[in-house]
Design a protein around this motif. Structure first.
Motif, PDB file in Angstrom:
ATOM      1  N   GLY A   4      44.828  37.777  48.443  1.00 51.89           N
ATOM      2  CA  GLY A   4      45.159  37.588  47.029  1.00 51.89           C
ATOM      3  C   GLY A   4      43.989  37.028  46.260  1.00 51.89           C
ATOM      4  N   GLY A   5      42.782  37.538  46.533  1.00 54.16           N
ATOM      5  CA  GLY A   5      41.584  37.165  45.766  1.00 54.16           C
ATOM      6  C   GLY A   5      41.430  38.118  44.580  1.00 54.16           C
ATOM      7  N   ALA A  28      46.177  31.793  52.341  1.00 55.47           N
ATOM      8  CA  ALA A  28      46.192  30.413  51.848  1.00 55.47           C
ATOM      9  C   ALA A  28      47.591  30.028  51.354  1.00 55.47           C
ATOM     10  N   LEU A  40      30.865  38.318  34.685  1.00 54.21           N
ATOM     11  CA  LEU A  40      31.401  39.670  34.803  1.00 54.21           C
ATOM     12  C   LEU A  40      30.778  40.571  33.745  1.00 54.21           C
ATOM     13  N   SER A 113      50.825  33.714  54.098  1.00 55.02           N
ATOM     14  CA  SER A 113      51.167  34.863  54.951  1.00 55.02           C
ATOM     15  C   SER A 113      49.875  35.513  55.448  1.00 55.02           C
ATOM     16  N   GLU A 114      49.566  35.316  56.719  1.00 53.57           N
ATOM     17  CA  GLU A 114      48.285  35.800  57.260  1.00 53.57           C
ATOM     18  C   GLU A 114      48.446  37.158  57.942  1.00 53.57           C
ATOM     19  N   ALA A 140      41.881  43.571  51.414  1.00 56.01           N
ATOM     20  CA  ALA A 140      41.095  42.878  50.380  1.00 56.01           C
ATOM     21  C   ALA A 140      40.979  41.422  50.823  1.00 56.01           C
ATOM     22  N   ASP A 141      40.735  41.251  52.126  1.00 60.11           N
ATOM     23  CA  ASP A 141      40.777  39.912  52.719  1.00 60.11           C
ATOM     24  C   ASP A 141      39.399  39.317  52.971  1.00 60.11           C
ATOM     25  N   GLY A 142      38.450  39.672  52.101  1.00 55.87           N
ATOM     26  CA  GLY A 142      37.184  38.954  52.058  1.00 55.87           C
ATOM     27  C   GLY A 142      36.198  39.302  53.165  1.00 55.87           C
ATOM     28  N   ARG A 166      26.899  25.842  44.728  1.00 58.60           N
ATOM     29  CA  ARG A 166      27.449  26.051  43.379  1.00 58.60           C
ATOM     30  C   ARG A 166      28.349  24.905  42.938  1.00 58.60           C
ATOM     31  N   TYR A 256      25.464  28.211  50.646  1.00 58.52           N
ATOM     32  CA  TYR A 256      25.840  29.569  51.031  1.00 58.52           C
ATOM     33  C   TYR A 256      24.580  30.391  51.207  1.00 58.52           C
ATOM     34  N   PRO A 283      24.223  37.625  45.393  1.00 59.16           N
ATOM     35  CA  PRO A 283      24.717  37.485  44.014  1.00 59.16           C
ATOM     36  C   PRO A 283      23.719  37.768  42.891  1.00 59.16           C
ATOM     37  N   ALA A 286      25.059  39.528  40.123  1.00 61.69           N
ATOM     38  CA  ALA A 286      26.405  39.044  39.771  1.00 61.69           C
ATOM     39  C   ALA A 286      27.403  40.197  39.754  1.00 61.69           C
ATOM     40  N   GLN A 287      27.500  40.909  40.878  1.00 61.49           N
ATOM     41  CA  GLN A 287      28.361  42.089  40.917  1.00 61.49           C
ATOM     42  C   GLN A 287      29.333  42.133  42.095  1.00 61.49           C
ATOM     43  N   GLY A 288      29.414  41.072  42.911  1.00 60.76           N
ATOM     44  CA  GLY A 288      30.335  41.101  44.052  1.00 60.76           C
ATOM     45  C   GLY A 288      31.775  41.266  43.609  1.00 60.76           C
ATOM     46  N   ALA A 292      34.222  44.674  43.213  1.00 55.97           N
ATOM     47  CA  ALA A 292      35.535  44.557  43.858  1.00 55.97           C
ATOM     48  C   ALA A 292      36.622  45.034  42.893  1.00 55.97           C
TER      49      ALA A 292
HETATM   50  P1  FAD Z   1      37.660  36.846  48.332  1.00 55.60           P
HETATM   51  O1  FAD Z   1      37.405  36.245  47.008  1.00 55.60           O
HETATM   52  O2  FAD Z   1      37.002  36.256  49.533  1.00 55.60           O
HETATM   53  O3  FAD Z   1      39.238  36.853  48.550  1.00 55.60           O
HETATM   54  C1  FAD Z   1      39.818  37.187  49.783  1.00 55.60           C
HETATM   55  C2  FAD Z   1      41.216  36.598  49.832  1.00 55.60           C
HETATM   56  O4  FAD Z   1      41.830  37.017  51.037  1.00 55.60           O
HETATM   57  C3  FAD Z   1      41.217  35.082  49.845  1.00 55.60           C
HETATM   58  O5  FAD Z   1      42.175  34.612  48.933  1.00 55.60           O
HETATM   59  C4  FAD Z   1      41.565  34.728  51.290  1.00 55.60           C
HETATM   60  O6  FAD Z   1      42.256  33.505  51.407  1.00 55.60           O
HETATM   61  C5  FAD Z   1      42.433  35.909  51.684  1.00 55.60           C
HETATM   62  N1  FAD Z   1      42.458  36.197  53.118  1.00 55.60           N
HETATM   63  C6  FAD Z   1      41.425  36.142  53.983  1.00 55.60           C
HETATM   64  N2  FAD Z   1      41.820  36.507  55.212  1.00 55.60           N
HETATM   65  C7  FAD Z   1      43.143  36.798  55.124  1.00 55.60           C
HETATM   66  C8  FAD Z   1      44.105  37.256  56.071  1.00 55.60           C
HETATM   67  N3  FAD Z   1      43.775  37.466  57.337  1.00 55.60           N
HETATM   68  N4  FAD Z   1      45.373  37.486  55.640  1.00 55.60           N
HETATM   69  C9  FAD Z   1      45.716  37.287  54.327  1.00 55.60           C
HETATM   70  N5  FAD Z   1      44.836  36.852  53.396  1.00 55.60           N
HETATM   71  C10 FAD Z   1      43.561  36.621  53.784  1.00 55.60           C
HETATM   72  N6  FAD Z   1      30.504  38.156  41.867  1.00 55.60           N
HETATM   73  C11 FAD Z   1      30.446  38.522  40.576  1.00 55.60           C
HETATM   74  O7  FAD Z   1      31.012  39.574  40.216  1.00 55.60           O
HETATM   75  N7  FAD Z   1      29.779  37.760  39.645  1.00 55.60           N
HETATM   76  C12 FAD Z   1      29.144  36.615  39.985  1.00 55.60           C
HETATM   77  O8  FAD Z   1      28.588  35.937  39.111  1.00 55.60           O
HETATM   78  C13 FAD Z   1      29.143  36.215  41.354  1.00 55.60           C
HETATM   79  N8  FAD Z   1      28.471  35.108  41.737  1.00 55.60           N
HETATM   80  C14 FAD Z   1      28.461  34.786  43.059  1.00 55.60           C
HETATM   81  C15 FAD Z   1      27.707  33.683  43.461  1.00 55.60           C
HETATM   82  C16 FAD Z   1      27.645  33.346  44.807  1.00 55.60           C
HETATM   83  C17 FAD Z   1      26.782  32.218  45.254  1.00 55.60           C
HETATM   84  C18 FAD Z   1      28.423  34.083  45.755  1.00 55.60           C
HETATM   85  C19 FAD Z   1      28.428  33.717  47.213  1.00 55.60           C
HETATM   86  C20 FAD Z   1      29.180  35.181  45.358  1.00 55.60           C
HETATM   87  C21 FAD Z   1      29.189  35.550  44.012  1.00 55.60           C
HETATM   88  N9  FAD Z   1      29.916  36.663  43.580  1.00 55.60           N
HETATM   89  C22 FAD Z   1      29.867  37.032  42.281  1.00 55.60           C
HETATM   90  C23 FAD Z   1      30.688  37.475  44.544  1.00 55.60           C
HETATM   91  C24 FAD Z   1      32.177  37.202  44.525  1.00 55.60           C
HETATM   92  O9  FAD Z   1      32.452  35.836  44.707  1.00 55.60           O
HETATM   93  C25 FAD Z   1      32.876  37.983  45.629  1.00 55.60           C
HETATM   94  O10 FAD Z   1      32.353  39.288  45.717  1.00 55.60           O
HETATM   95  C26 FAD Z   1      34.376  38.077  45.342  1.00 55.60           C
HETATM   96  O11 FAD Z   1      34.969  36.788  45.391  1.00 55.60           O
HETATM   97  C27 FAD Z   1      35.062  39.006  46.332  1.00 55.60           C
HETATM   98  O12 FAD Z   1      36.440  39.051  46.080  1.00 55.60           O
HETATM   99  P2  FAD Z   1      37.428  39.497  47.213  1.00 55.60           P
HETATM  100  O13 FAD Z   1      38.771  39.461  46.597  1.00 55.60           O
HETATM  101  O14 FAD Z   1      36.945  40.753  47.851  1.00 55.60           O
HETATM  102  O15 FAD Z   1      37.270  38.392  48.345  1.00 55.60           O
END
Ligand code: FAD
Ligand code: 3HM
Length: 368
Positions: A4-5, A28, A40, A113-114, A140-142, A166, A256, A283, A286-288, A292
């Motif tokens: 839920g990110g 979480a 963004l 819920s993992e 979408a679990d990071g 940060r 990090y 980063p 600033a596109q991670g 996504a």
């Molecule tokens: P995450 O944000 O990691 O979310 C994943 C979610 O899944 C979390 O809530 C986690 O708890 C959950 N999860 C994990 N494992 C499980 C499991 N097994 N079961 C259920 N849930 C689970 N991006 C930008 O666009 N602009 C920026 O300015 C920027 N600056 C950044 C600066 C830094 C220093 C860093 C490190 C990154 C930056 N990013 C930026 C990148 C951005 O933070 C990530 O790309 C983004 O958070 C990815 O989102 P996500 O939903 O894929 O993953």
């Protein structure tokens, strides 16, 4: 949906609005975003508009007058980014806006819920031992994705020698103005120092009250990468930022190290991966999170348009959408390796292409 990110909430909301019944499983116990600030660009702002999160997001975010770059406190460039849509904000605010949009669209979000894995036929297994079946599973679990790892998709990790810590701190604009009256403290200011020591502070106002600061140093520099930060070291190099560095020094912080994750493929049968699980990046651009959310939207549209062959629809989605994300990953890794951002005037050409992309434009892949 596993996660839920930013990626998971965006794809869930888009799918629900396109008529799907959607459940998000978040490991979480609390639904909120950790971390500091974020930038963004058009590619994700278009998606946020389409899922209805735009007005709430705009209520507590800003577009700074310029992206300024300094070397040894000498201004190298002040890019006003005319014609480019971009906004700065805090991570908690972005997450809250997405969560509201998800709930208003009928998405069921289950915290605590993992997910431990998924299979190509659409079966999801949870840490509780339970299983569920879905027409589409999204990992979408990071960056540590359990869904990705359970599928055994080969990946490569590339690390850089630099990294960042940060913080979210109060703006303290009047105190900063008193120290350096000629500075436009609403700008993003990328303060670089390369010689005699590599130390950089990226100063990013997130709204009227909150400031995002990111302190960069090589991981080999023990004092530079120490948390809590070495206040004396950082204020000696950046005296004009002393008031906000004092706030940062009171926060534990986490260093990090920059890294890129590249996968052989983003899909397996009825399972698709998006966000950091598929394409985590450095980063610099600033596109991670931006990519996504961009891929969340295009995935939702592709899955909705799929007729009888979901695996083929997902493979075609990756074929069309992956190049623009690969470009952002490659450019960001290159900036991390070369520190070329320090020269200023870098938001041009290939470095701004992802930012300008509009994933909601049906004509985006048409060759002219
Ligand atoms: P995450 O944000 O990691 O979310 C994943 C979610 O899944 C979390 O809530 C986690 O708890 C959950 N999860 C994990 N494992 C499980 C499991 N097994 N079961 C259920 N849930 C689970 N991006 C930008 O666009 N602009 C920026 O300015 C920027 N600056 C950044 C600066 C830094 C220093 C860093 C490190 C990154 C930056 N990013 C930026 C990148 C951005 O933070 C990530 O790309 C983004 O958070 C990815 O989102 P996500 O939903 O894929 O993953
Ligand atoms: C917004 C942003 N931009 C660049 C970096 C970097 O190069 O570490 C981090 C950021 O949060």
């Amino acid at each position: 949906m596993s996660g839920g990110g930013f990626a998971g909430l965006t794809v869930a909301t888009a799918l629900a609005q396109m008529g799907w019944s959607v459940r998000v499983h978040e490991r979480a116990r609390e639904l909120r975003a950790e971390g500091a600030g974020i930038v963004l660009w058009n590619n994700s702002l278009q998606v946020l508009d389409r899922i209805g999160a735009g007005p709430d997001l705009a209520s507590r975010s800003m577009t700074p007058p310029a992206y300024e770059t300094r070397m040894n406190n000498v201004i190298q460039s002040q890019e006003t980014l005319e014609g480019v849509r971009w906004r700065t904000m805090t991570r908690p605010h972005l997450h809250a806006s997405l969560l509201t949009a998800a709930r208003e669209s009928g998405v069921e979000v289950i915290a605590g819920s993992e997910v431990v894995g998924a299979t190509a036929d659409g079966t999801v297994t949870f840490a509780s031992g339970e299983t569920a079946e879905a027409d589409l599973v999204v990992g979408a679990d990071g960056v540590g994705s359990a869904v990705r790892d359970s599928l055994g998709i080969p990946l490569k990790r590339e690390r850089s020698g630099d990294g960042i810590t940060r913080f979210l701190v109060p703006r303290r604009k009047a105190e900063l103005q008193a120290l350096e009256p000629d500075t436009e403290w609403d700008n993003v200011i990328d303060f670089w120092n390369l010689d005699p020591r590599v130390l950089r502070i990226l100063y990013t106002p997130a709204n009227d009250e909150e400031l995002y600061i990111a302190l960069m140093s090589p991981s080999a520099d023990a004092d530079g990468s120490r948390v809590p930060i070495d206040l004396e070291l950082w204020t000696s190099v950046f005296p004009q930022l002393a008031p906000v560095l004092e706030d940062a020094a009171r926060i534990p912080g986490r260093y990090y190290g920059y890294q890129t994750t590249r996968l052989d493929r983003w899909t397996e049968g009825k399972v698709a991966l998006i966000g950091d699980s598929a394409h985590a990046m450095c980063p610099a651009l600033a596109q991670g999170a931006g990519t996504a959310m961009q891929n969340a939207w295009t995935l939702a549209a592709a899955a909705t348009a799929a007729t009888d062959d979901m695996p083929e629809a997902l493979r075609e989605w990756e074929r069309l959408e992956r190049p623009i994300t690969d470009l952002a990953q490659d450019r960001s890794q290159w900036y991390a390796d070369t520190r070329e951002m320090a020269k200023g005037n870098q938001f041009v050409g290939d470095s701004i292409r992802t930012a300008l992309y509009n994933p909601t434009d049906p004509q985006r892949h048409e060759v002219t």
